[in-house]
Design a protein around this motif. Structure first.
Motif, mmCIF file in Angstrom:
data_model
loop_
_atom_site.group_PDB
_atom_site.id
_atom_site.type_symbol
_atom_site.label_atom_id
_atom_site.label_comp_id
_atom_site.label_asym_id
_atom_site.label_seq_id
_atom_site.Cartn_x
_atom_site.Cartn_y
_atom_site.Cartn_z
ATOM 1 N N UNK A 156 24.933 40.964 51.488
ATOM 2 C CA UNK A 156 25.353 40.714 49.802
ATOM 3 C C UNK A 156 25.833 41.375 49.219
ATOM 4 N N UNK A 157 27.216 42.284 48.562
ATOM 5 C CA UNK A 157 26.997 43.134 47.755
ATOM 6 C C UNK A 157 27.011 42.865 46.351
ATOM 7 N N UNK A 158 26.969 41.154 46.015
ATOM 8 C CA UNK A 158 26.763 41.165 45.001
ATOM 9 C C UNK A 158 26.260 40.012 44.220
ATOM 10 N N UNK A 159 26.205 39.676 42.531
ATOM 11 C CA UNK A 159 25.857 38.619 42.221
ATOM 12 C C UNK A 159 26.881 36.949 42.705
ATOM 13 N N UNK A 160 27.592 37.008 42.494
ATOM 14 C CA UNK A 160 28.732 37.192 43.444
ATOM 15 C C UNK A 160 28.548 36.420 44.356
ATOM 16 N N UNK A 161 28.818 36.473 45.506
ATOM 17 C CA UNK A 161 28.440 36.614 47.209
ATOM 18 C C UNK A 161 26.774 36.302 47.348
ATOM 19 N N UNK A 162 25.866 36.213 46.250
ATOM 20 C CA UNK A 162 24.353 35.820 46.087
ATOM 21 C C UNK A 162 24.240 34.306 45.694
ATOM 22 N N UNK A 163 25.293 34.418 44.707
ATOM 23 C CA UNK A 163 25.313 32.822 44.980
ATOM 24 C C UNK A 163 26.608 32.039 45.554
ATOM 25 N N UNK A 164 27.449 32.153 46.132
ATOM 26 C CA UNK A 164 28.298 31.693 46.382
ATOM 27 C C UNK A 164 27.906 31.064 48.225
ATOM 28 N N UNK A 165 26.895 32.068 48.201
ATOM 29 C CA UNK A 165 26.110 31.829 49.724
ATOM 30 C C UNK A 165 24.919 30.676 49.380
ATOM 31 N N UNK A 166 24.320 30.606 48.305
ATOM 32 C CA UNK A 166 23.040 29.972 47.761
ATOM 33 C C UNK A 166 23.221 28.115 48.928
ATOM 34 N N UNK A 167 21.724 28.534 49.273
ATOM 35 C CA UNK A 167 21.502 26.604 49.568
ATOM 36 C C UNK A 167 19.710 25.991 49.324
ATOM 37 N N UNK A 168 20.023 25.118 49.839
ATOM 38 C CA UNK A 168 18.297 25.505 49.817
ATOM 39 C C UNK A 168 17.862 25.019 51.125
ATOM 40 N N UNK A 169 16.922 25.523 51.956
ATOM 41 C CA UNK A 169 16.728 25.227 52.977
ATOM 42 C C UNK A 169 14.925 24.798 53.061
ATOM 43 N N UNK A 170 15.295 22.962 53.434
ATOM 44 C CA UNK A 170 13.899 22.447 53.504
ATOM 45 C C UNK A 170 13.456 22.511 54.883
ATOM 46 N N UNK A 171 13.814 23.367 55.064
ATOM 47 C CA UNK A 171 12.796 23.133 56.579
ATOM 48 C C UNK A 171 12.938 25.015 56.361
ATOM 49 N N UNK A 172 11.345 25.216 56.003
ATOM 50 C CA UNK A 172 11.387 27.404 56.892
ATOM 51 C C UNK A 172 10.064 27.015 58.029
#
Length: 178
Positions: free
Chosen positions: A1-17
């Motif tokens: 990822x190259x920036x805040x826009x990409x990071x925000x757009x790719x964010x999700x919750x990982x309920x199992x880690x």
């Protein structure tokens, strides 16, 4: 990822880690960056508590006590690292309490983005126990502090689909001043 826009757009919750977690040093570097959120009067009305190992057991005991149960809740065992998000309110400031809580929430969200971008799975857990006396005591919260929840952090499972969220239609949430 190259920036805040990409990071925000790719964010999700990982309920199992997985059982992997960032080191204290890596976490400290990310916290330093997350602390740069907008903060009226630069109060820094927040703190974070790093919970690993036996600390998760102590938290599990406090969670059960808050619910009137005996023993140890297994909820804190769902990730190798939990980060308690604490709003630490300044009484002497002209900045309203809600705005100070917003700063603490902003730090938590920024940290979750940074952790995700660094390759870690993150989900934010809350619930009624966050404001219980037993849980406050376990975290040694001060008189002007409240727990906002925990970031659960661990490795992203390789065998799981990323489950990316669908992008929202901004027009459903954006309107001009009436």
């Amino acid at each position: 990822m190259t920036g805040a826009f990409e990071a925000a757009g790719a964010r999700r919750s990982w309920s199992k880690v997985t059982d992997e977690a960032p080191s204290h040093e890596e976490l400290a570097r990310l916290v330093s960056a997350a602390g740069r959120v907008a903060d009226h009067s630069s109060l820094r009305p927040w703190r974070l508590i790093e919970i690993r190992g036996d600390g998760r057991t102590r938290l599990g005991r406090a969670l059960n006590k808050a619910e009137g149960k005996r023993g140890v809740s297994t909820k804190p065992m769902r990730a190798p690292l939990l980060i308690a998000v604490v709003a630490s309110y300044s009484k002497k400031s002209k900045v309203p309490r809600w705005e100070q809580e917003a700063v603490a929430s902003g730090v938590a969200h920024m940290l979750s983005l940074l952790l995700d971008e660094a390759g870690w799975g993150v989900f934010w857990r809350t619930g009624g126990a966050t404001r219980s006396k037993a849980v406050a005591k376990a975290h040694k919260l001060g008189k002007r502090e409240e727990l906002l929840g925990w970031l659960y952090v661990g490795g992203k499972p390789a065998d799981r689909d990323s489950g990316r969220r669908k992008t929202i239609d901004a027009e459903d949430f954006l309107s001009p001043m009436p």
